[in-house]
Design a protein around this motif. Structure first.
Motif, PDB file in Angstrom:
ATOM      1  N   THR A  42       0.864  -1.169   0.000  1.00 14.53           N
ATOM      2  CA  THR A  42       0.000   0.000   0.000  1.00 14.53           C
ATOM      3  C   THR A  42       0.901   1.219   0.000  1.00 14.53           C
ATOM      4  N   GLU A  43       0.358   2.377  -0.267  1.00  8.46           N
ATOM      5  CA  GLU A  43       1.157   3.590  -0.425  1.00  8.46           C
ATOM      6  C   GLU A  43       2.038   3.901   0.780  1.00  8.46           C
ATOM      7  N   GLY A  44       1.524   3.730   1.962  1.00  7.34           N
ATOM      8  CA  GLY A  44       2.281   4.068   3.163  1.00  7.34           C
ATOM      9  C   GLY A  44       3.124   2.942   3.723  1.00  7.34           C
ATOM     10  N   GLU A  45       3.089   1.767   3.098  1.00  8.33           N
ATOM     11  CA  GLU A  45       3.758   0.598   3.669  1.00  8.33           C
ATOM     12  C   GLU A  45       4.790  -0.018   2.738  1.00  8.33           C
ATOM     13  N   LEU A  51      11.203   2.417  -3.705  1.00 11.75           N
ATOM     14  CA  LEU A  51      10.862   3.836  -3.842  1.00 11.75           C
ATOM     15  C   LEU A  51       9.412   3.993  -4.286  1.00 11.75           C
ATOM     16  N   PRO A  52       8.713   4.981  -3.759  1.00  7.81           N
ATOM     17  CA  PRO A  52       7.336   5.218  -4.205  1.00  7.81           C
ATOM     18  C   PRO A  52       7.327   5.819  -5.616  1.00  7.81           C
ATOM     19  N   TYR A  53       6.240   5.621  -6.336  1.00 15.60           N
ATOM     20  CA  TYR A  53       6.086   6.175  -7.682  1.00 15.60           C
ATOM     21  C   TYR A  53       6.136   7.695  -7.610  1.00 15.60           C
ATOM     22  N   SER A  54       6.896   8.303  -8.492  1.00 19.57           N
ATOM     23  CA  SER A  54       6.998   9.764  -8.475  1.00 19.57           C
ATOM     24  C   SER A  54       6.732  10.375  -9.845  1.00 19.57           C
ATOM     25  N   GLY A  55       6.153   9.609 -10.743  1.00 20.99           N
ATOM     26  CA  GLY A  55       5.853  10.106 -12.088  1.00 20.99           C
ATOM     27  C   GLY A  55       4.573  10.923 -12.126  1.00 20.99           C
TER      28      GLY A  55
END
Length: 83
Positions: A42-45, A51-55
């Motif tokens: 999930t986004e916070g986990e 790395l989280p998506y940054s596009g």
């Protein structure tokens, strides 16, 4: 979607026909041998090495020539070519 004019930077004539593509990334961990999804994040986990998506949230496709780019590319081209 931003309410500003677009202009295709490739064909340089299309100002009216576009396909708006909303991006919905999914963060996953794959099995390196089979390619199967072994974990979905999930986004916070996210794991420490993921790395989280940054596009961009939105991509735009020209309805005349088919070029796909970030929305800001079409906006900037329209700003500099107002005629």
């Amino acid at each position: 979607m931003t309410t500003v004019p677009y202009l295709c930077p490739n064909c340089k004539t299309n100002r009216t026909r576009f396909n708006l593509i909303e991006q919905a990334p999914s963060s996953v961990k794959l099995d390196p041998t089979t390619g199967e999804i072994v974990e979905t994040y999930t986004e916070g986990e996210l794991s420490p090495f993921h790395l989280p998506y940054s596009g961009p949230h939105m991509k735009v496709q020209c309805g005349a020539c088919g070029l796909i780019e970030d929305e800001k590319t079409f906006i900037k081209h329209a700003e500099f070519n107002k005629h």
